[in-house]
Design a protein around this motif. Structure first.
Motif, PDB file in Angstrom:
ATOM      1  N   ILE A   5       0.839  -1.207   0.000  1.00 17.09           N
ATOM      2  CA  ILE A   5       0.000   0.000   0.000  1.00 17.09           C
ATOM      3  C   ILE A   5       0.869   1.250   0.000  1.00 17.09           C
ATOM      4  CG2 ILE A   5      -1.662   1.331   1.344  1.00 17.09           C
ATOM      5  CD1 ILE A   5      -2.803  -1.345   2.337  1.00 17.09           C
ATOM      6  N   GLY A   6       1.954   1.218   0.811  1.00 17.61           N
ATOM      7  CA  GLY A   6       2.852   2.366   0.877  1.00 17.61           C
ATOM      8  C   GLY A   6       3.543   2.634  -0.444  1.00 17.61           C
ATOM      9  N   VAL A   7       3.989   1.569  -1.117  1.00 17.91           N
ATOM     10  CA  VAL A   7       4.652   1.718  -2.422  1.00 17.91           C
ATOM     11  C   VAL A   7       3.692   2.294  -3.443  1.00 17.91           C
ATOM     12  CG1 VAL A   7       5.665   0.443  -4.358  1.00 17.91           C
ATOM     13  CG2 VAL A   7       6.364  -0.092  -2.009  1.00 17.91           C
ATOM     14  N   ASN A   8       2.458   1.782  -3.458  1.00 23.85           N
ATOM     15  CA  ASN A   8       1.460   2.290  -4.404  1.00 23.85           C
ATOM     16  C   ASN A   8       1.138   3.755  -4.149  1.00 23.85           C
ATOM     17  OD1 ASN A   8       1.216  -0.135  -5.772  1.00 23.85           O
ATOM     18  ND2 ASN A   8      -0.451  -0.887  -4.460  1.00 23.85           N
ATOM     19  N   THR A  13       1.809   9.492  -5.688  1.00 22.85           N
ATOM     20  CA  THR A  13       2.326  10.823  -5.368  1.00 22.85           C
ATOM     21  C   THR A  13       3.356  11.270  -6.412  1.00 22.85           C
ATOM     22  OG1 THR A  13       2.019  10.432  -2.996  1.00 22.85           O
ATOM     23  CG2 THR A  13       3.536  12.197  -3.629  1.00 22.85           C
ATOM     24  N   ALA A  14       4.256  10.351  -6.770  1.00 19.59           N
ATOM     25  CA  ALA A  14       5.278  10.670  -7.773  1.00 19.59           C
ATOM     26  C   ALA A  14       4.640  10.986  -9.119  1.00 19.59           C
ATOM     27  CB  ALA A  14       6.258   9.506  -7.908  1.00 19.59           C
ATOM     28  N   ILE A  17       3.215  14.471  -9.077  1.00 21.24           N
ATOM     29  CA  ILE A  17       4.256  15.508  -9.150  1.00 21.24           C
ATOM     30  C   ILE A  17       4.766  15.648 -10.586  1.00 21.24           C
ATOM     31  CG2 ILE A  17       6.640  16.063  -8.461  1.00 21.24           C
ATOM     32  CD1 ILE A  17       5.953  14.803  -5.713  1.00 21.24           C
ATOM     33  N   LEU A  18       5.031  14.523 -11.244  1.00 27.76           N
ATOM     34  CA  LEU A  18       5.520  14.554 -12.631  1.00 27.76           C
ATOM     35  C   LEU A  18       4.481  15.166 -13.567  1.00 27.76           C
ATOM     36  CD1 LEU A  18       7.177  11.010 -12.749  1.00 27.76           C
ATOM     37  CD2 LEU A  18       8.352  13.213 -12.698  1.00 27.76           C
ATOM     38  N   ALA A  19       3.208  14.842 -13.332  1.00 28.43           N
ATOM     39  CA  ALA A  19       2.135  15.412 -14.161  1.00 28.43           C
ATOM     40  C   ALA A  19       2.054  16.923 -13.975  1.00 28.43           C
ATOM     41  CB  ALA A  19       0.805  14.760 -13.798  1.00 28.43           C
ATOM     42  N   ARG A  20       2.259  17.387 -12.752  1.00 28.82           N
ATOM     43  CA  ARG A  20       2.246  18.831 -12.495  1.00 28.82           C
ATOM     44  C   ARG A  20       3.393  19.534 -13.209  1.00 28.82           C
ATOM     45  NH1 ARG A  20       2.588  18.411  -6.256  1.00 28.82           N
ATOM     46  NH2 ARG A  20       3.100  20.644  -6.409  1.00 28.82           N
ATOM     47  N   LEU A  21       4.555  18.887 -13.246  1.00 29.35           N
ATOM     48  CA  LEU A  21       5.713  19.474 -13.933  1.00 29.35           C
ATOM     49  C   LEU A  21       5.485  19.555 -15.435  1.00 29.35           C
ATOM     50  CD1 LEU A  21       8.822  17.838 -12.199  1.00 29.35           C
ATOM     51  CD2 LEU A  21       8.309  20.279 -12.301  1.00 29.35           C
ATOM     52  N   ASP A  22       4.986  18.468 -16.014  1.00 29.43           N
ATOM     53  CA  ASP A  22       4.887  18.401 -17.466  1.00 29.43           C
ATOM     54  C   ASP A  22       3.705  19.174 -18.035  1.00 29.43           C
ATOM     55  OD1 ASP A  22       7.138  17.041 -18.444  1.00 29.43           O
ATOM     56  OD2 ASP A  22       6.367  15.111 -17.801  1.00 29.43           O
ATOM     57  N   ASP A 234       7.987  17.503  -4.037  1.00 22.94           N
ATOM     58  CA  ASP A 234       6.701  18.214  -4.018  1.00 22.94           C
ATOM     59  C   ASP A 234       6.907  19.691  -3.698  1.00 22.94           C
ATOM     60  OD1 ASP A 234       3.655  18.192  -3.830  1.00 22.94           O
ATOM     61  OD2 ASP A 234       4.204  18.934  -1.833  1.00 22.94           O
ATOM     62  N   ARG A 235       7.813  19.983  -2.757  1.00 20.28           N
ATOM     63  CA  ARG A 235       8.068  21.372  -2.364  1.00 20.28           C
ATOM     64  C   ARG A 235       8.655  22.173  -3.532  1.00 20.28           C
ATOM     65  NH1 ARG A 235      12.763  23.294  -0.946  1.00 20.28           N
ATOM     66  NH2 ARG A 235      13.583  21.200  -0.492  1.00 20.28           N
ATOM     67  N   ILE A 236       9.638  21.597  -4.223  1.00 23.33           N
ATOM     68  CA  ILE A 236      10.266  22.306  -5.346  1.00 23.33           C
ATOM     69  C   ILE A 236       9.278  22.478  -6.497  1.00 23.33           C
ATOM     70  CG2 ILE A 236      12.011  22.038  -7.168  1.00 23.33           C
ATOM     71  CD1 ILE A 236      13.854  20.889  -5.020  1.00 23.33           C
TER      72      ILE A 236
END
Length: 470
Positions: A5-8, A13-14, A17-22, A234-236
Protein backbone atom coordinates in the motif's frame (compact mmCIF):
# COMPACT_ATOMS: atom_id res chain seq x y z
CA UNK A 1 0.33 -5.76 2.71
CA UNK A 2 1.09 -2.38 4.33
CA UNK A 3 4.36 -2.20 2.37
CA UNK A 4 2.50 -2.71 -0.92
CA UNK A 5 0.00 0.00 0.00
CA UNK A 6 2.85 2.37 0.88
CA UNK A 7 4.65 1.72 -2.42
CA UNK A 8 1.46 2.29 -4.40
CA UNK A 9 0.82 5.53 -2.52
CA UNK A 10 4.35 6.71 -3.29
CA UNK A 11 3.88 5.88 -6.98
CA UNK A 12 0.64 7.86 -7.06
CA UNK A 13 2.33 10.82 -5.37
CA UNK A 14 5.28 10.67 -7.77
CA UNK A 15 2.98 10.42 -10.80
CA UNK A 16 1.06 13.47 -9.60
CA UNK A 17 4.26 15.51 -9.15
CA UNK A 18 5.52 14.55 -12.63
CA UNK A 19 2.13 15.41 -14.16
CA UNK A 20 2.25 18.83 -12.50
CA UNK A 21 5.71 19.47 -13.93
CA UNK A 22 4.89 18.40 -17.47
CA UNK A 23 1.65 20.43 -17.71
CA UNK A 24 3.42 23.76 -17.03
CA UNK A 25 3.33 26.36 -19.83
CA UNK A 26 6.61 27.79 -21.17
CA UNK A 27 6.66 31.00 -19.16
CA UNK A 28 9.48 33.38 -18.25
CA UNK A 29 10.41 31.38 -15.13
CA UNK A 30 10.87 28.14 -17.07
CA UNK A 31 13.00 29.89 -19.69
CA UNK A 32 15.01 31.60 -16.93
CA UNK A 33 15.99 28.21 -15.48
CA UNK A 34 17.06 27.02 -18.94
CA UNK A 35 18.99 30.27 -19.49
CA UNK A 36 20.90 29.94 -16.21
CA UNK A 37 21.86 26.35 -16.97
CA UNK A 38 22.92 27.50 -20.44
CA UNK A 39 25.07 30.30 -19.03
CA UNK A 40 26.84 27.73 -16.87
CA UNK A 41 27.37 25.67 -20.01
CA UNK A 42 28.64 28.75 -21.86
CA UNK A 43 31.71 28.94 -19.61
CA UNK A 44 32.23 25.23 -20.24
CA UNK A 45 32.07 25.81 -24.03
CA UNK A 46 34.52 28.70 -23.68
CA UNK A 47 36.93 26.38 -21.93
CA UNK A 48 36.38 23.64 -24.50
CA UNK A 49 36.69 25.76 -27.66
CA UNK A 50 39.68 27.81 -26.47
CA UNK A 51 41.78 24.65 -26.98
CA UNK A 52 42.56 25.41 -30.60
CA UNK A 53 42.90 29.17 -30.14
CA UNK A 54 45.61 29.14 -27.45
CA UNK A 55 47.85 26.60 -29.22
CA UNK A 56 49.67 29.32 -31.28
CA UNK A 57 50.47 31.16 -28.04
CA UNK A 58 51.78 27.98 -26.40
CA UNK A 59 53.91 27.26 -29.47
CA UNK A 60 55.23 30.84 -29.52
CA UNK A 61 56.20 30.56 -25.85
CA UNK A 62 58.03 27.30 -26.59
CA UNK A 63 56.05 25.40 -23.98
CA UNK A 64 55.06 22.57 -26.33
CA UNK A 65 58.53 22.05 -27.79
CA UNK A 66 59.97 18.64 -26.98
CA UNK A 67 56.92 17.56 -24.95
CA UNK A 68 55.70 14.10 -25.94
CA UNK A 69 53.80 11.14 -24.51
CA UNK A 70 53.59 8.11 -26.76
CA UNK A 71 52.34 9.01 -30.24
CA UNK A 72 51.31 12.52 -29.14
CA UNK A 73 53.71 15.44 -29.07
CA UNK A 74 53.61 19.23 -29.10
CA UNK A 75 50.20 20.75 -29.97
CA UNK A 76 48.73 17.28 -30.58
CA UNK A 77 49.51 16.35 -26.97
CA UNK A 78 47.75 19.48 -25.69
CA UNK A 79 44.62 18.73 -27.73
CA UNK A 80 44.74 15.03 -26.80
CA UNK A 81 45.05 15.99 -23.10
CA UNK A 82 41.82 17.98 -23.38
CA UNK A 83 39.84 15.17 -24.93
CA UNK A 84 41.38 12.45 -22.76
CA UNK A 85 40.24 14.47 -19.75
CA UNK A 86 36.77 14.73 -21.30
CA UNK A 87 36.81 10.96 -21.81
CA UNK A 88 37.64 10.35 -18.15
CA UNK A 89 34.99 12.84 -17.03
CA UNK A 90 32.22 11.26 -19.10
CA UNK A 91 33.25 7.59 -19.03
CA UNK A 92 34.50 7.24 -15.45
CA UNK A 93 32.63 9.98 -13.57
CA UNK A 94 29.41 10.32 -15.56
CA UNK A 95 27.54 8.52 -12.78
CA UNK A 96 28.18 11.14 -10.08
CA UNK A 97 25.17 13.29 -11.09
CA UNK A 98 22.96 10.19 -10.67
CA UNK A 99 24.35 9.55 -7.21
CA UNK A 100 24.78 13.03 -5.72
CA UNK A 101 22.22 15.13 -7.57
CA UNK A 102 22.11 17.38 -10.62
CA UNK A 103 22.40 20.64 -8.68
CA UNK A 104 25.37 19.60 -6.53
CA UNK A 105 27.39 18.20 -9.44
CA UNK A 106 26.51 21.12 -11.72
CA UNK A 107 28.04 23.38 -9.06
CA UNK A 108 31.03 21.23 -8.14
CA UNK A 109 32.11 20.39 -11.70
CA UNK A 110 32.00 24.07 -12.68
CA UNK A 111 34.16 25.03 -9.70
CA UNK A 112 36.48 22.09 -10.42
CA UNK A 113 37.24 22.90 -14.04
CA UNK A 114 37.45 26.65 -13.38
CA UNK A 115 40.04 26.06 -10.64
CA UNK A 116 42.01 23.63 -12.83
CA UNK A 117 41.93 26.08 -15.74
CA UNK A 118 43.21 28.89 -13.52
CA UNK A 119 46.07 26.70 -12.26
CA UNK A 120 46.91 25.83 -15.88
CA UNK A 121 47.33 29.51 -16.75
CA UNK A 122 50.26 29.73 -14.28
CA UNK A 123 52.16 26.67 -15.54
CA UNK A 124 55.72 27.17 -16.75
CA UNK A 125 56.30 23.79 -18.43
CA UNK A 126 54.59 22.04 -21.32
CA UNK A 127 54.00 18.96 -19.19
CA UNK A 128 52.33 21.07 -16.49
CA UNK A 129 50.10 22.79 -19.06
CA UNK A 130 48.99 19.46 -20.55
CA UNK A 131 48.47 17.84 -17.14
CA UNK A 132 46.21 20.60 -15.86
CA UNK A 133 44.44 20.75 -19.20
CA UNK A 134 43.56 17.09 -18.78
CA UNK A 135 42.38 17.70 -15.20
CA UNK A 136 40.19 20.59 -16.37
CA UNK A 137 38.82 18.30 -19.12
CA UNK A 138 37.59 15.87 -16.46
CA UNK A 139 35.43 18.60 -14.90
CA UNK A 140 34.18 19.78 -18.29
CA UNK A 141 33.17 16.21 -19.17
CA UNK A 142 31.15 15.83 -15.97
CA UNK A 143 29.50 19.22 -16.57
CA UNK A 144 28.52 18.28 -20.14
CA UNK A 145 26.68 15.19 -18.90
CA UNK A 146 25.06 16.99 -15.97
CA UNK A 147 23.65 19.90 -17.99
CA UNK A 148 22.03 17.54 -20.52
CA UNK A 149 20.31 15.51 -17.81
CA UNK A 150 19.35 18.65 -15.87
CA UNK A 151 17.65 20.37 -18.82
CA UNK A 152 15.79 17.20 -19.85
CA UNK A 153 14.36 16.71 -16.37
CA UNK A 154 13.41 20.29 -15.47
CA UNK A 155 11.46 21.42 -18.53
CA UNK A 156 7.90 20.36 -19.50
CA UNK A 157 7.56 17.75 -22.24
CA UNK A 158 6.05 20.11 -24.82
CA UNK A 159 9.12 22.39 -24.90
CA UNK A 160 11.99 19.92 -24.35
CA UNK A 161 13.28 20.24 -27.91
CA UNK A 162 13.18 24.04 -27.90
CA UNK A 163 14.86 24.13 -24.49
CA UNK A 164 17.81 22.09 -25.79
CA UNK A 165 18.02 24.19 -28.96
CA UNK A 166 18.07 27.38 -26.87
CA UNK A 167 20.63 25.85 -24.50
CA UNK A 168 22.94 25.08 -27.42
CA UNK A 169 22.38 28.51 -28.97
CA UNK A 170 23.50 30.28 -25.78
CA UNK A 171 26.49 27.98 -25.38
CA UNK A 172 27.63 28.36 -29.00
CA UNK A 173 27.47 32.17 -28.70
CA UNK A 174 30.77 31.91 -26.85
CA UNK A 175 32.61 30.43 -29.86
CA UNK A 176 33.07 33.75 -31.73
CA UNK A 177 33.73 35.42 -28.36
CA UNK A 178 36.64 33.15 -27.48
CA UNK A 179 37.90 33.46 -31.06
CA UNK A 180 37.83 37.27 -30.81
CA UNK A 181 39.47 37.37 -27.36
CA UNK A 182 42.18 35.00 -28.56
CA UNK A 183 42.76 37.00 -31.76
CA UNK A 184 43.26 40.11 -29.62
CA UNK A 185 45.23 38.71 -26.67
CA UNK A 186 47.31 35.73 -27.85
CA UNK A 187 49.81 37.78 -29.92
CA UNK A 188 50.34 40.23 -27.02
CA UNK A 189 51.76 40.22 -23.48
CA UNK A 190 49.44 42.52 -21.46
CA UNK A 191 51.06 43.58 -18.17
CA UNK A 192 53.99 41.33 -19.03
CA UNK A 193 51.86 38.17 -18.94
CA UNK A 194 51.62 36.01 -22.08
CA UNK A 195 48.38 36.54 -23.97
CA UNK A 196 47.46 32.84 -23.96
CA UNK A 197 47.54 32.93 -20.14
CA UNK A 198 44.98 35.77 -20.13
CA UNK A 199 42.69 33.80 -22.47
CA UNK A 200 42.90 30.76 -20.20
CA UNK A 201 42.42 32.74 -16.97
CA UNK A 202 39.33 34.51 -18.35
CA UNK A 203 37.79 31.05 -18.72
CA UNK A 204 37.96 30.63 -14.95
CA UNK A 205 35.58 33.55 -14.40
CA UNK A 206 32.70 31.09 -14.33
CA UNK A 207 33.56 30.38 -10.70
CA UNK A 208 32.43 33.92 -9.80
CA UNK A 209 28.92 33.15 -11.03
CA UNK A 210 28.55 29.64 -9.70
CA UNK A 211 26.86 30.48 -6.39
CA UNK A 212 24.38 32.80 -8.08
CA UNK A 213 23.50 30.07 -10.56
CA UNK A 214 23.25 27.46 -7.80
CA UNK A 215 20.81 29.54 -5.75
CA UNK A 216 18.57 30.26 -8.72
CA UNK A 217 18.27 26.68 -10.07
CA UNK A 218 16.41 24.04 -8.03
CA UNK A 219 17.30 20.39 -7.77
CA UNK A 220 15.60 18.16 -10.32
CA UNK A 221 12.32 16.89 -8.82
CA UNK A 222 12.74 13.75 -10.94
CA UNK A 223 16.10 13.01 -9.29
CA UNK A 224 14.58 13.61 -5.86
CA UNK A 225 11.75 11.16 -6.60
CA UNK A 226 14.18 8.38 -7.59
CA UNK A 227 15.93 8.85 -4.24
CA UNK A 228 12.75 8.63 -2.21
CA UNK A 229 12.63 12.35 -1.34
CA UNK A 230 9.00 12.85 -2.31
CA UNK A 231 8.42 15.75 0.09
CA UNK A 232 11.38 17.70 -1.34
CA UNK A 233 10.20 16.99 -4.89
CA UNK A 234 6.70 18.21 -4.02
CA UNK A 235 8.07 21.37 -2.36
CA UNK A 236 10.27 22.31 -5.35
CA UNK A 237 7.47 21.56 -7.80
CA UNK A 238 5.14 23.82 -5.81
CA UNK A 239 7.76 26.60 -5.90
CA UNK A 240 8.07 26.28 -9.69
CA UNK A 241 4.28 26.29 -10.04
CA UNK A 242 4.00 29.43 -7.92
CA UNK A 243 6.58 31.23 -10.08
CA UNK A 244 4.78 30.18 -13.26
CA UNK A 245 1.46 31.45 -11.87
CA UNK A 246 3.09 34.81 -11.19
CA UNK A 247 4.27 34.88 -14.81
CA UNK A 248 0.67 34.26 -15.86
CA UNK A 249 -0.67 37.04 -13.66
CA UNK A 250 -2.32 34.61 -11.26
CA UNK A 251 -4.18 32.64 -13.94
CA UNK A 252 -4.94 28.99 -13.27
CA UNK A 253 -2.54 26.35 -14.55
CA UNK A 254 -3.66 23.60 -16.95
CA UNK A 255 -5.04 20.47 -15.30
CA UNK A 256 -2.47 17.67 -14.86
CA UNK A 257 -3.00 14.61 -17.04
CA UNK A 258 -2.37 10.96 -16.17
CA UNK A 259 1.37 10.35 -16.06
CA UNK A 260 3.77 7.43 -16.28
CA UNK A 261 6.18 6.88 -13.40
CA UNK A 262 9.46 4.97 -13.10
CA UNK A 263 10.02 2.17 -10.62
CA UNK A 264 10.82 4.08 -7.43
CA UNK A 265 12.29 1.03 -5.72
CA UNK A 266 14.90 0.42 -8.44
CA UNK A 267 18.46 1.61 -7.93
CA UNK A 268 20.41 2.43 -11.06
CA UNK A 269 23.57 0.54 -11.96
CA UNK A 270 25.92 0.32 -14.92
CA UNK A 271 24.64 -3.16 -15.74
CA UNK A 272 21.12 -1.80 -16.29
CA UNK A 273 22.10 0.01 -19.50
CA UNK A 274 23.01 -3.43 -20.94
CA UNK A 275 19.56 -4.87 -20.26
CA UNK A 276 16.52 -4.60 -22.61
CA UNK A 277 15.31 -2.16 -23.80
CA UNK A 278 18.39 -0.06 -22.99
CA UNK A 279 21.03 -2.38 -24.48
CA UNK A 280 20.01 -1.56 -28.06
CA UNK A 281 19.92 2.15 -27.25
CA UNK A 282 23.35 2.01 -25.62
CA UNK A 283 24.99 0.27 -28.59
CA UNK A 284 23.20 2.59 -31.03
CA UNK A 285 24.53 5.69 -29.23
CA UNK A 286 28.04 4.24 -28.99
CA UNK A 287 28.13 3.84 -32.79
CA UNK A 288 26.52 7.24 -33.33
CA UNK A 289 28.88 9.07 -30.98
CA UNK A 290 31.99 7.50 -32.48
CA UNK A 291 31.11 8.61 -36.01
CA UNK A 292 29.39 11.97 -35.45
CA UNK A 293 32.65 13.62 -34.38
CA UNK A 294 34.11 13.20 -37.88
CA UNK A 295 31.49 15.58 -39.21
CA UNK A 296 31.37 17.97 -36.27
CA UNK A 297 34.91 18.38 -34.94
CA UNK A 298 36.49 17.11 -38.14
CA UNK A 299 35.12 19.94 -40.24
CA UNK A 300 35.49 22.63 -37.54
CA UNK A 301 39.15 21.79 -36.91
CA UNK A 302 40.13 21.40 -40.56
CA UNK A 303 38.16 24.17 -42.25
CA UNK A 304 41.12 26.64 -42.54
CA UNK A 305 43.29 23.96 -44.16
CA UNK A 306 40.47 22.84 -46.44
CA UNK A 307 39.79 26.39 -47.63
CA UNK A 308 43.49 27.03 -48.25
CA UNK A 309 43.69 23.83 -50.31
CA UNK A 310 40.58 24.64 -52.36
CA UNK A 311 41.42 28.19 -53.43
CA UNK A 312 45.19 28.28 -53.03
CA UNK A 313 45.40 31.13 -50.49
CA UNK A 314 47.72 31.26 -47.49
CA UNK A 315 46.65 29.76 -44.19
CA UNK A 316 46.46 33.17 -42.48
CA UNK A 317 43.85 34.40 -44.96
CA UNK A 318 41.95 31.12 -44.71
CA UNK A 319 41.72 31.60 -40.92
CA UNK A 320 39.83 34.86 -41.49
CA UNK A 321 37.32 33.09 -43.75
CA UNK A 322 37.08 30.23 -41.24
CA UNK A 323 36.17 32.81 -38.57
CA UNK A 324 33.32 34.05 -40.78
CA UNK A 325 32.04 30.48 -41.01
CA UNK A 326 32.44 30.05 -37.21
CA UNK A 327 30.13 33.03 -36.57
CA UNK A 328 27.30 30.85 -37.89
CA UNK A 329 27.58 28.53 -34.84
CA UNK A 330 24.78 30.00 -32.68
CA UNK A 331 22.38 30.26 -35.62
CA UNK A 332 22.02 26.50 -36.15
CA UNK A 333 20.31 25.89 -32.78
CA UNK A 334 18.40 29.18 -33.18
CA UNK A 335 17.03 27.88 -36.47
CA UNK A 336 16.21 24.56 -34.79
CA UNK A 337 13.98 26.33 -32.25
CA UNK A 338 11.43 26.85 -35.04
CA UNK A 339 10.93 23.09 -35.55
CA UNK A 340 12.49 21.38 -32.50
CA UNK A 341 9.17 20.19 -31.03
CA UNK A 342 7.28 19.85 -34.31
CA UNK A 343 9.12 16.89 -35.81
CA UNK A 344 10.36 13.61 -34.42
CA UNK A 345 13.80 14.06 -32.85
CA UNK A 346 15.44 11.04 -34.47
CA UNK A 347 14.53 12.29 -37.95
CA UNK A 348 15.97 15.70 -37.15
CA UNK A 349 19.22 13.90 -36.35
CA UNK A 350 19.05 11.88 -39.56
CA UNK A 351 18.20 14.95 -41.65
CA UNK A 352 21.10 16.94 -40.20
CA UNK A 353 23.55 14.10 -40.94
CA UNK A 354 22.33 13.89 -44.54
CA UNK A 355 22.75 17.65 -44.93
CA UNK A 356 26.33 17.48 -43.58
CA UNK A 357 27.20 14.80 -46.15
CA UNK A 358 25.51 16.62 -49.07
CA UNK A 359 26.85 20.09 -48.26
CA UNK A 360 30.27 18.60 -47.55
CA UNK A 361 30.37 16.97 -50.97
CA UNK A 362 29.40 20.29 -52.58
CA UNK A 363 32.01 22.15 -50.48
CA UNK A 364 34.73 19.83 -51.78
CA UNK A 365 33.91 20.73 -55.40
CA UNK A 366 34.08 24.53 -55.04
CA UNK A 367 37.01 26.72 -56.06
CA UNK A 368 35.61 30.22 -55.39
CA UNK A 369 35.54 31.85 -51.96
CA UNK A 370 31.85 32.92 -51.89
CA UNK A 371 30.63 29.38 -52.57
CA UNK A 372 33.12 27.89 -50.11
CA UNK A 373 31.83 30.23 -47.40
CA UNK A 374 28.20 29.47 -48.36
CA UNK A 375 28.62 25.70 -48.11
CA UNK A 376 30.87 26.07 -45.07
CA UNK A 377 28.10 27.99 -43.30
CA UNK A 378 25.52 25.37 -44.36
CA UNK A 379 27.74 22.58 -42.98
CA UNK A 380 28.15 24.52 -39.72
CA UNK A 381 24.39 25.08 -39.39
CA UNK A 382 23.76 21.38 -40.07
CA UNK A 383 26.43 20.36 -37.54
CA UNK A 384 24.82 22.47 -34.85
CA UNK A 385 21.33 21.15 -35.57
CA UNK A 386 22.90 17.69 -35.20
CA UNK A 387 24.50 18.80 -31.93
CA UNK A 388 21.31 20.20 -30.41
CA UNK A 389 19.24 17.19 -31.46
CA UNK A 390 21.60 14.52 -30.16
CA UNK A 391 22.15 16.29 -26.82
CA UNK A 392 18.39 16.23 -26.40
CA UNK A 393 17.93 12.73 -27.80
CA UNK A 394 20.58 10.97 -25.72
CA UNK A 395 19.18 12.40 -22.49
CA UNK A 396 15.66 11.17 -23.30
CA UNK A 397 16.43 7.48 -23.83
CA UNK A 398 17.16 6.29 -20.28
CA UNK A 399 15.37 6.43 -16.90
CA UNK A 400 16.31 9.11 -14.38
CA UNK A 401 18.16 6.67 -12.11
CA UNK A 402 20.80 5.94 -14.82
CA UNK A 403 20.39 8.93 -17.15
CA UNK A 404 23.72 10.64 -16.38
CA UNK A 405 25.58 7.32 -16.22
CA UNK A 406 24.25 6.20 -19.63
CA UNK A 407 24.75 9.59 -21.29
CA UNK A 408 28.29 9.83 -19.93
CA UNK A 409 29.26 6.32 -21.01
CA UNK A 410 27.98 6.65 -24.59
CA UNK A 411 29.13 10.26 -24.98
CA UNK A 412 32.65 9.16 -23.99
CA UNK A 413 32.99 7.40 -27.34
CA UNK A 414 32.80 10.76 -29.10
CA UNK A 415 35.56 12.14 -26.86
CA UNK A 416 37.96 9.29 -27.60
CA UNK A 417 37.16 9.28 -31.33
CA UNK A 418 37.88 13.02 -31.48
CA UNK A 419 41.47 12.36 -30.38
CA UNK A 420 42.05 10.14 -33.41
CA UNK A 421 39.70 11.86 -35.89
CA UNK A 422 42.26 14.54 -36.78
CA UNK A 423 44.90 11.90 -37.53
CA UNK A 424 42.50 9.91 -39.71
CA UNK A 425 41.27 13.03 -41.51
CA UNK A 426 44.88 14.13 -42.03
CA UNK A 427 45.67 10.75 -43.59
CA UNK A 428 42.72 11.03 -45.99
CA UNK A 429 43.64 14.63 -46.81
CA UNK A 430 47.20 13.63 -47.72
CA UNK A 431 46.44 10.39 -49.55
CA UNK A 432 42.97 10.66 -51.09
CA UNK A 433 42.81 13.79 -53.20
CA UNK A 434 42.75 16.38 -50.42
CA UNK A 435 39.34 17.86 -49.68
CA UNK A 436 37.48 15.28 -51.76
CA UNK A 437 38.97 12.48 -49.67
CA UNK A 438 38.14 14.24 -46.40
CA UNK A 439 34.49 14.66 -47.30
CA UNK A 440 34.32 11.13 -48.62
CA UNK A 441 35.33 10.04 -45.11
CA UNK A 442 32.84 12.43 -43.48
CA UNK A 443 30.12 11.20 -45.86
CA UNK A 444 30.76 7.60 -44.75
CA UNK A 445 30.66 8.68 -41.08
CA UNK A 446 27.32 10.41 -41.64
CA UNK A 447 25.98 7.26 -43.32
CA UNK A 448 26.79 5.37 -40.12
CA UNK A 449 24.91 8.05 -38.16
CA UNK A 450 21.87 7.77 -40.44
CA UNK A 451 21.78 3.97 -40.23
CA UNK A 452 22.30 3.72 -36.46
CA UNK A 453 19.68 6.33 -35.51
CA UNK A 454 17.28 5.72 -38.40
CA UNK A 455 17.04 1.96 -37.88
CA UNK A 456 17.45 1.53 -34.12
CA UNK A 457 16.41 4.88 -32.61
CA UNK A 458 13.05 4.99 -30.75
CA UNK A 459 10.62 7.92 -30.96
CA UNK A 460 10.94 10.56 -28.22
CA UNK A 461 9.34 13.82 -29.35
CA UNK A 462 6.41 15.02 -27.21
CA UNK A 463 6.59 11.90 -25.05
CA UNK A 464 7.16 12.19 -21.30
CA UNK A 465 10.56 10.87 -20.17
CA UNK A 466 9.00 8.10 -18.09
CA UNK A 467 7.09 6.73 -21.10
CA UNK A 468 10.23 6.73 -23.26
CA UNK A 469 12.16 4.88 -20.55
CA UNK A 470 9.57 2.07 -20.57
Amino acid sequence: MSTTIGVNADRQTAAAILARLDRLPATRHIWTMVTLLSLGGMFEFYDLFMTGYVVPGLVKAGLLTGVAIGMFSGPALFVASTFFGLFIGTFVFGFVADRYGRRAIFTFSMLFYCAATLVMSFQETGFGVCLWRMIAGIGIGVELVTIDTYVAELVPVHMRGRAFAFNQCVQFCVVPIVAGISYWLVPQTPLGWDGWRWVVAIGAIGALFVWFLRRAIPESPRWLLTHGRLADADRITAQIEAAVRRDLGGAALPEPAAHEVDDLSARGSFSEIWQPPYRTRTIMLMVFQFFQTFGFYGFAAWVPTLIAKQVGINLGASLQYAFIIAIANPFGPLLAMTFADRFERKWQLVGAAICIAVFGGLFSQQSTMPLLILFGVLITLSNNVLSYSFHSYQSELFPTRVRARAVGFTYAFSRISTVFASFIIGFFFANFNGTTGVFGLIGFAMLMVVLSIGIFGPRTSNLVLEKISH
